[in-house]
Write an enzyme that holds these catalytic residues in place. Structure first.
Site, PDB file in Angstrom:
ATOM      1  N   ARG B  35      44.233  34.210  34.409  1.00  0.00           N
ATOM      2  CA  ARG B  35      43.826  35.458  33.781  1.00  0.00           C
ATOM      3  C   ARG B  35      45.014  35.962  32.981  1.00  0.00           C
ATOM      4  O   ARG B  35      46.077  36.240  33.546  1.00  0.00           O
ATOM      5  CB  ARG B  35      43.477  36.451  34.893  1.00  0.00           C
ATOM      6  N   SER B 104      31.388  38.445  37.258  1.00  0.00           N
ATOM      7  CA  SER B 104      31.654  39.659  38.026  1.00  0.00           C
ATOM      8  C   SER B 104      30.449  40.573  37.998  1.00  0.00           C
ATOM      9  O   SER B 104      29.865  40.809  36.939  1.00  0.00           O
ATOM     10  CB  SER B 104      32.830  40.439  37.420  1.00  0.00           C
ATOM     11  N   LYS B 133      44.512  49.893  40.719  1.00  0.00           N
ATOM     12  CA  LYS B 133      43.512  49.887  39.653  1.00  0.00           C
ATOM     13  C   LYS B 133      42.618  51.113  39.780  1.00  0.00           C
ATOM     14  O   LYS B 133      41.946  51.300  40.794  1.00  0.00           O
ATOM     15  CB  LYS B 133      42.638  48.638  39.755  1.00  0.00           C
TER      16      LYS B 133
END
Lengths: 209, 209
Positions: B35, B104, B133
């Site tokens: 990623r 996702s 996050k």
């Protein structure tokens, strides 16, 4: 690729990007590159699909900056790659036959290497220094452009600092076209700006012939 | 996909990403996702190619986050897409047959929509809130996981806040595997961290059987 518009949303000064592009095309832009560095992939593809639909009636090709996946997903006409994007061979292998590949060249070494590749155009970047960008390579200048013209078999586009004042000299010194961002995107009237640049290019081309 | 490592260079705390990944794989990681949100395309592909070569002897698949072009250029084993990446149908059309597609899901609507698609796994994101996050969706929690288990035909991976303490309950409530970033990347020993997580997962799976 006489008059090549590279999009930049911030340069549009709050005006709708699609409006700016369509005005520019009506004024004489012959090719459009969609360049997005911060959009998510899906939003980038959605924008590319919408732009392709907008450009189709004008027969103006849509080129995607860097992202082969976005070009494939939107069935764009081609991809523009810089020196830190995918290598030419990979892009050629991933794109269907007939798609445009344009490449940025910042050094003589880039120009020499590009002789091995089937490019639709080579973009000399930057021709002139632009005050807004400080991270780019040494400008080619007119002497650099002349050198490339003598040493490359590819059609040449110049980008970086092009405007109404210096477009003619670029064409007279070997460029086949010019690429602009702010000269059109930031202009009061993108259509008029494109129209005037196109006239300047064509007058310069006529002078050469 | 029992123990799925999602890479994050900053989470590696200055240690080499390739070292962290190899240690993690030696410890028991079964799948790796690369990623990268800030690397240029060429650097991303170079990293993917190097990671694929590293993982091959361990028979651990390499999944690329978001970028189908990078997956194609590096011949990775598949792509992980989020809800703002390319749509499933486009990814499926662009990838060769046999490649992994993981998705996702942040809402029940995402889960229902995914029933139409051939996914290797569905990743519930996030299972738990993670302090680092704040931009993500409402956590699924264990009740959400149970709902998805009852309503989805896909193998399920959970991500977000997973660690040694809550991994067993995730497996016991329907997850087929867990995905982690910091629990491995930031661990003192990524190998030991992976080994312990893998043991926890296998003990929980044995308990279910």
């Amino acid at each position: 690729m006489q008059l090549y518009l590279v999009t930049d949303e911030p340069a549009c000064r709050g005006r709708d990007l699609f409006w700016v592009v369509e005005e520019a095309v009506r004024g004489g832009v012959t090719m459009v590159q969609l360049r997005e560095k911060s959009l998510g992939t899906r939003a980038f593809v959605d924008r590319a699909i919408r732009l392709k639909a907008l450009l189709k009636p004008y027969n103006v090709p849509l080129i995607i900056n860097d992202r082969v996946d976005v070009a494939l997903a939107s069935d764009a006409d081609g991809v523009h790659i810089g020196q830190s994007d995918l290598p030419y061979e990979t892009v050629r292998a991933l794109l269907p036959p007939g798609k445009i590949i344009g490449l940025s060249a910042e050094t003589k070494e880039h120009v020499r290497e590009a002789e091995n590749w089937e490019l639709t155009y080579l973009a000399l970047s930057p021709l002139y220094a632009t005050p807004s960008k400080t991270d780019h390579a040494e400008p080619w200048g007119l002497a650099g452009l002349q050198w490339v013209r003598a040493n490359s078999r590819h059609p040449l586009v110049v980008i970086g600092g092009l405007n109404g004042e210096n477009t003619a000299e670029a064409i007279e010194n070997g460029a086949d076209g010019i690429a602009v961002i702010s000269a059109i995107c930031s202009a009061e009237s993108p259509r008029t700006a494109a129209y005037q640049l196109k006239n300047t290019i064509q007058n310069a081309l006529n002078k050469i012939v």
